[in-house]
Design an enzyme around this catalytic site. Structure first.
Site, PDB file in Angstrom:
ATOM      1  N   CYS A  74       0.841  -1.194   0.000  1.00 39.71           N
ATOM      2  CA  CYS A  74       0.000   0.000   0.000  1.00 39.71           C
ATOM      3  C   CYS A  74       0.882   1.253   0.000  1.00 39.71           C
ATOM      4  O   CYS A  74       1.350   1.699   1.056  1.00 39.71           O
ATOM      5  CB  CYS A  74      -0.932   0.000   1.212  1.00 39.71           C
ATOM      6  SG  CYS A  74      -1.987   1.454   1.275  1.00 39.71           S
TER       7      CYS A  74
ATOM      8  N   CYS B 145      -0.557   4.103   2.105  1.00 37.68           N
ATOM      9  CA  CYS B 145      -0.413   3.941   3.564  1.00 37.68           C
ATOM     10  C   CYS B 145       1.047   4.127   3.998  1.00 37.68           C
ATOM     11  O   CYS B 145       1.308   4.743   5.027  1.00 37.68           O
ATOM     12  CB  CYS B 145      -0.838   2.544   4.013  1.00 37.68           C
ATOM     13  SG  CYS B 145      -2.263   1.873   3.170  1.00 37.68           S
ATOM     14  N   ASP B 146       1.985   3.580   3.245  1.00 35.63           N
ATOM     15  CA  ASP B 146       3.365   3.461   3.740  1.00 35.63           C
ATOM     16  C   ASP B 146       4.385   4.329   3.013  1.00 35.63           C
ATOM     17  O   ASP B 146       5.548   4.381   3.419  1.00 35.63           O
ATOM     18  CB  ASP B 146       3.832   1.993   3.624  1.00 35.63           C
ATOM     19  CG  ASP B 146       2.972   1.063   4.446  1.00 35.63           C
ATOM     20  OD1 ASP B 146       2.410   1.532   5.460  1.00 35.63           O
ATOM     21  OD2 ASP B 146       2.864  -0.115   4.086  1.00 35.63           O
TER      22      ASP B 146
END
Ligand code: NAP
Length: 300
Positions: free
Chosen positions: A128, A131-132
């Site tokens: 992701c 997200c990261d």
């Protein structure tokens, strides 16, 4: 508890279906195992959803969820284990009777199958970018895959990381031409064609690179990186569905009315067998499935 329609999956297909069913005054339960909005919250920006150019994935997810909730959708978190005689059984032991069921479970990303790759998920390997991505600020990263997901996330990461190397196994991308052009024009992105990931390069228990193999010569080389983002496709989330409703790759078989072989059970979105997997086609499937469920419930 009994509902007119139980919808499995709260991505664009399931939520579109819920909006149509609720507007027909049906009672609707939506069961979602992971993420309200499906893959939308994991997507930074969407450029091909008509009428909402360049909308952020999170914003579009919120719009879908809020529209369904405002109409009265009940959306719960739960994992469906099986469906039997129109009863939907969840892994927490609860179950729900349905007069009709719409399966809109989408797909799950394929994971990298390299030695030790599981161990480094969350510690250098991420599925992701939204997200990261920030953890790799000003660092070099590798993206594996040449489909729409890989290229969309490469363009997102380009504004954060130092450098991106995309590894693809053929000499051409699978992604849409417009994305390919943007990627090729981006000075932070390098593409290495005709290579496959071979193994992780590890030092002091940290990822320092990806070893890749030339598919023609077999030669191994190393791409230095701190993070690896595999986007190598996805499998349908249909494990809980009877095999005779699926094709050989696990996709749900439906006709043009989104009907499965079982009367009153429908499929919609990325989990069905079809050619074009897009948000707009997921919405289309959801609307058709709900419309046919509405007709079915009038007579049953
Ligand atoms: P995808 O289209 O299946 O692309 C997967 C990519 O990974 C391909 O380049 C494939 O190479 C490569 N690959 C597969 N297995 C590999 C392996 N073991 N090692 C190295 N490379 C490997 O998957 P996706 O990008 O996740 O997209 C899934 C679906 O969602 C598609 O239908 C896509 O169009 C759709 N989608 C659409 C949008 C959009 O329209 N905005 C955004 C995201 C996803 P080959 O090409 O050689 O097979």
């Amino acid at each position: 508890m009994k509902y007119d329609v139980v919808i499995i999956g709260a991505g664009p297909a399931g939520l579109s279906a819920s909006i149509y069913a609720l507007r027909a005054n049906l009672s609707v339960l939506v069961v979602e195992k992971e993420s309200f909005g499906g893959k939308l919250p994991k997507t930074y920006q969407i450029d091909n959803y008509p009428g909402l150019a360049n909308i952020k994935g999170m914003e579009l997810a919120d719009n879908f969820v809020n529209q369904a909730k405002d109409l009265g959708a009940q959306i719960i978190v739960g994992e469906v284990e099986k469906i039997e005689n129109k009863v939907v059984y969840l892994s927490d032991g609860t179950n729900y009777d349905a007069r009709a069921i719409i399966i809109a479970t989408g797909t799950k990303e394929k994971t990298l199958a390299l030695p030790n790759s599981e161990k480094y998920v969350g510690r250098g390997i991420s599925y992701c970018a939204v997200c990261d991505g920030f953890f790799y600020r000003n660092k070099p990263v590798v993206i594996i895959g040449g489909g729409n997901s890989a290229l969309e996330e490469a363009l997102f990461l380009a504004s954060i990381v130092e450098k991106i190397t995309i590894i693809i196994r053929r000499d051409e991308f699978r992604a849409d031409k417009s994305l390919v052009q943007k990627v090729l024009e981006n000075p932070k992105i390098e593409v290495i064609y005709k290579h496959l990931p071979e193994s992780l390069a590890i030092e002091d228990d940290k990822i320092v690179g990806l070893n890749i193999k030339n598919v023609e010569t077999g030669e191994i080389s190393t791409v230095p990186c701190k993070g690896i983002f595999p986007y190598i496709g996805a499998n349908p989330e249909t494990n809980f569905i009877s095999k005779d409703l699926l094709n050989e790759n696990g996709y749900l078989l439906v006709n043009e009315n989104m009907e499965t072989k079982v009367p009153g059970i429908y499929g919609a979105g990325d989990c069905i067998e079809k050619d074009l997997r897009q948000i707009v086609t997921a919405c289309n499937d959801g609307a058709i499935a709900a419309n046919n469920a509405i007709k079915y419930l009038k007579n049953n």
